[in-house]
Design a protein around this motif. Structure first.
Motif, short mmCIF file in Angstrom:
data_model
loop_
_atom_site.label_atom_id
_atom_site.label_comp_id
_atom_site.label_asym_id
_atom_site.label_seq_id
_atom_site.Cartn_x
_atom_site.Cartn_y
_atom_site.Cartn_z
N THR A 251 -16.05 -17.85 -31.98
CA THR A 251 -16.15 -16.58 -31.27
C THR A 251 -17.45 -16.55 -30.48
O THR A 251 -18.46 -17.14 -30.88
CB THR A 251 -16.14 -15.38 -32.25
OG1 THR A 251 -17.25 -15.50 -33.15
CG2 THR A 251 -14.84 -15.32 -33.02
N LYS A 252 -17.41 -15.86 -29.37
CA LYS A 252 -18.61 -15.63 -28.59
C LYS A 252 -18.97 -14.15 -28.72
O LYS A 252 -18.14 -13.32 -29.11
CB LYS A 252 -18.39 -15.98 -27.12
CG LYS A 252 -17.25 -15.22 -26.46
CD LYS A 252 -17.05 -15.68 -25.03
CE LYS A 252 -15.89 -14.91 -24.38
NZ LYS A 252 -15.66 -15.35 -22.98
N THR A 253 -20.19 -13.79 -28.42
CA THR A 253 -20.65 -12.42 -28.60
C THR A 253 -20.71 -11.71 -27.26
O THR A 253 -21.54 -12.03 -26.41
CB THR A 253 -22.03 -12.39 -29.27
OG1 THR A 253 -21.96 -13.04 -30.53
CG2 THR A 253 -22.49 -10.95 -29.47
N LYS B 165 -15.05 -4.76 -37.95
CA LYS B 165 -15.00 -5.27 -39.33
C LYS B 165 -13.58 -5.58 -39.75
O LYS B 165 -13.32 -6.61 -40.39
CB LYS B 165 -15.62 -4.24 -40.27
CG LYS B 165 -15.59 -4.65 -41.73
CD LYS B 165 -16.21 -3.57 -42.59
CE LYS B 165 -16.15 -3.96 -44.07
NZ LYS B 165 -16.73 -2.90 -44.94
N ASN B 166 -12.63 -4.72 -39.39
CA ASN B 166 -11.25 -4.89 -39.84
C ASN B 166 -10.49 -5.93 -39.02
O ASN B 166 -9.64 -6.63 -39.55
CB ASN B 166 -10.52 -3.55 -39.79
CG ASN B 166 -11.01 -2.59 -40.86
OD1 ASN B 166 -11.75 -2.98 -41.74
ND2 ASN B 166 -10.60 -1.35 -40.78
N SER B 167 -10.78 -5.99 -37.72
CA SER B 167 -10.04 -6.91 -36.85
C SER B 167 -10.78 -8.21 -36.60
O SER B 167 -10.23 -9.12 -35.99
CB SER B 167 -9.75 -6.21 -35.51
OG SER B 167 -8.95 -5.07 -35.69
N LEU B 168 -12.05 -8.27 -37.00
CA LEU B 168 -12.89 -9.47 -36.88
C LEU B 168 -13.30 -9.78 -35.46
O LEU B 168 -14.46 -10.03 -35.17
CB LEU B 168 -12.22 -10.69 -37.52
CG LEU B 168 -11.91 -10.55 -39.01
CD1 LEU B 168 -11.28 -11.85 -39.53
CD2 LEU B 168 -13.14 -10.19 -39.81
N SER B 169 -12.35 -9.80 -34.51
CA SER B 169 -12.71 -10.14 -33.14
C SER B 169 -11.59 -9.73 -32.20
O SER B 169 -10.46 -9.48 -32.62
CB SER B 169 -12.96 -11.65 -33.00
OG SER B 169 -11.76 -12.37 -33.25
N ALA B 170 -11.94 -9.67 -30.91
CA ALA B 170 -10.92 -9.50 -29.88
C ALA B 170 -10.40 -10.87 -29.50
O ALA B 170 -11.11 -11.88 -29.61
CB ALA B 170 -11.51 -8.79 -28.66
N PRO C 287 -17.47 -9.23 -30.93
CA PRO C 287 -17.06 -10.64 -31.07
C PRO C 287 -15.73 -10.89 -30.37
O PRO C 287 -14.77 -10.13 -30.53
CB PRO C 287 -16.92 -10.81 -32.59
CG PRO C 287 -17.70 -9.69 -33.19
CD PRO C 287 -17.58 -8.56 -32.23
N VAL C 288 -15.69 -11.94 -29.57
CA VAL C 288 -14.49 -12.28 -28.79
C VAL C 288 -14.20 -13.76 -28.99
O VAL C 288 -15.11 -14.60 -28.95
CB VAL C 288 -14.71 -11.97 -27.30
CG1 VAL C 288 -13.49 -12.39 -26.48
CG2 VAL C 288 -15.02 -10.50 -27.09
N LEU C 289 -12.92 -14.09 -29.21
CA LEU C 289 -12.55 -15.49 -29.36
C LEU C 289 -12.86 -16.26 -28.07
O LEU C 289 -12.62 -15.77 -26.97
CB LEU C 289 -11.07 -15.62 -29.69
CG LEU C 289 -10.63 -15.13 -31.08
CD1 LEU C 289 -9.14 -15.34 -31.25
CD2 LEU C 289 -11.39 -15.84 -32.18
N ASP C 290 -13.39 -17.46 -28.25
CA ASP C 290 -13.72 -18.32 -27.11
C ASP C 290 -12.67 -19.42 -27.05
O ASP C 290 -12.72 -20.38 -27.84
CB ASP C 290 -15.11 -18.91 -27.30
CG ASP C 290 -15.59 -19.64 -26.05
OD1 ASP C 290 -14.89 -19.58 -25.03
OD2 ASP C 290 -16.67 -20.26 -26.11
N PRO C 291 -11.68 -19.30 -26.14
CA PRO C 291 -10.58 -20.27 -26.10
C PRO C 291 -11.09 -21.70 -25.98
O PRO C 291 -11.98 -21.99 -25.18
CB PRO C 291 -9.79 -19.85 -24.86
CG PRO C 291 -10.11 -18.40 -24.68
CD PRO C 291 -11.55 -18.27 -25.12
#
Length: 452
Positions: A192-194, A384-389, A183-187
């Protein structure tokens, strides 16, 4: 459960009622204290060395016990002084030693501190905000964004080592590949995008190969087979994978380039049958699980032997079982509805049958893809711990550092010591032409086992 048992035992031991004894002695696992740990000795003497008769007591022996102690991690400050010197007899200028190179120019951390942050995040799965909280308990007020800056700069410097790692892996004749979500944040979208981490792994230990184990994660914005094809450019040989259809692109008839053969995973085939047995009585699925289990029992006996011995053992013992299972598969597929859960499970096995049989032809091929799946589990913990990049570049940094940390683990190398030494070497100008020297398995002095 074990914690609750220990609490009950402690309560029982604290009960000093006369004549009351525990019905069962407490079992303990004391472990062992390695010899390289520092020993702080304390001697406890009796209050008096004068005997009741008036004589002097003399030592006739001693009881020695050891307990594990800990000094909590403490931060310290390295103060660097560079005196300036000038000549009293002339005015030729001032002499001063050059300032040592730093990973973070004009920054606070040493290379060891940056390595500590990397290991805490990617090996121990502590998000940066939690690390900032831990530091604050010692009065070090650092914002999470500052730690993120350290991670990004370290990832940039370590990128050539990662490139050398993946190049070395692709020289192998047999690799494993798998992918997992990232999962990556989508500015701008506040969502988030996958993306995906594609793991490329080598583990020749089951057939006593000489190449050290390793894994390289590559971030890609999608799961399409074109990403696997891009990552594998220059590789020829056996690729062990699961049944994901995207890998079919690698063996397409019109594909131009390196020769790749796909070996499929018996663990995935077994998993589909096991899922059916969990829903009630399923004699056909249970028989399939039993048949696959017989193959795994043979593999357990062949693990660690050379490829020729493994090949001979499989031909003698496993090949007849696989041939018999092929007939069993065809028989039941003709009798079971294709769209039933069991029919779909059997169809999956039949679809990948040729790739499932490939392990019989080469002692270097494993029966499943578990080697790479084990390396992906830490990625899931971080996810799981960081949720996303934070963004695509952050995911690429994640992949770079996780690759080196997990390769350290596979080679029993202490990642803290390795990253400290590697970052220090890079800062001091380690030559690009000798970058292979910085790969984790080329640091035997950092091996955790060397202290045992």
């Amino acid at each position: 459960m074990e914690t609750a048992i220990a609490a009950v035992q402690a309560e029982d031991e604290a009960d000093t009622s006369p004549g009351k004894r525990s019905s069962k002695p407490r079992t303990t696992n004391r472990g062992s204290l390695p010899s390289h740990l520092a020993r702080i000795e304390e001697v406890i003497e009796p209050e008096s060395l004068i005997c009741a008769c008036g004589g002097c007591l003399h030592c006739i022996g001693e009881d020695v016990s050891e307990r594990l102690d800990v000094v909590p991690a403490q931060f310290r400050v390295i103060v660097t002084r560079r005196p300036k010197y000038a000549c009293r007899a002339c005015t030729d200028g001032v002499v001063q030693a050059s300032a040592p190179a730093r990973l973070i120019q004009a920054g606070l951390p040493t290379e060891a501190t940056v390595a500590h942050v990397l290991v805490s995040k990617y090996a121990d799965h502590l998000p940066l905000y939690r690390q900032a909280q831990i530091m604050s308990r010692q009065g070090i007020d650092l914002d999470r964004s500052t730690l993120a800056d350290w991670v990004g700069r370290a990832a940039y410097e370590l990128r050539p080592v990662f490139d050398a790692l993946i190049t070395d892996l692709k020289r192998s004749s047999n690799l494993f590949m798998d992918e997992t979500r990232a999962p990556v944040l989508d500015p701008g979208s506040r969502k988030t995008k996958t993306g995906y981490f594609w793991a490329l792994a080598r583990d020749d230990r089951p057939w006593s190969g000489d190449a050290p184990p390793g894994v390289a994660f590559t971030y890609a914005p999608g799961r399409g087979g074109l990403h696997a094809e891009r990552i594998l450019q220059g590789f020829s040989g056996i690729l062990q994978v699961d049944g994901y259809a995207g890998y079919n692109r690698l063996i397409a008839p019109d594909r131009v380039g390196s020769d790749i053969r796909l070996a499929y995973c018996w663990a995935h085939a077994r998993r589909k049958l096991v899922e059916i047995t969990r829903n009630g009585a399923a004699p056909i699925a249970e028989e399939g699980v039993k048949r696959i289990g017989e193959l795994y029992r043979i593999e357990a006996e062949l693990r660690g032997l050379d490829p020729q011995t493994r090949f001979a053992g499989r031909q003698e013992r496993s090949a007849p079982l696989v041939t018999d299972m092929e007939a069993w598969l065809a028989h039941h597929r003709a009798r079971i509805a294709a769209k039933s859960p069991l029919g779909e499970a059997l169809a999956y096995i039949a679809k990948y049958w040729e790739g499932l049989k490939l392990f019989l032809t080469d002692g270097r091929i494993e029966i499943d893809n578990n080697s790479v799946e084990r390396t992906i589990r830490p990625i899931a913990l971080n996810r799981k711990n960081s949720l996303s990049a934070g963004h695509d570049a952050g995911a690429e940094s994640w992949a770079t550092i996780a690759s080196l940390v997990e390769t350290c683990k596979l080679n029993a190398v202490d990642p803290q010591a390795y990253l400290t030494a590697t970052l220090t070497a890079i800062v001091k100008g380690h030559k690009q032409s000798r970058i292979d020297e910085l790969l984790p398995w080329n640091h035997p002095a950092l091996c955790c086992k060397c202290h045992q």
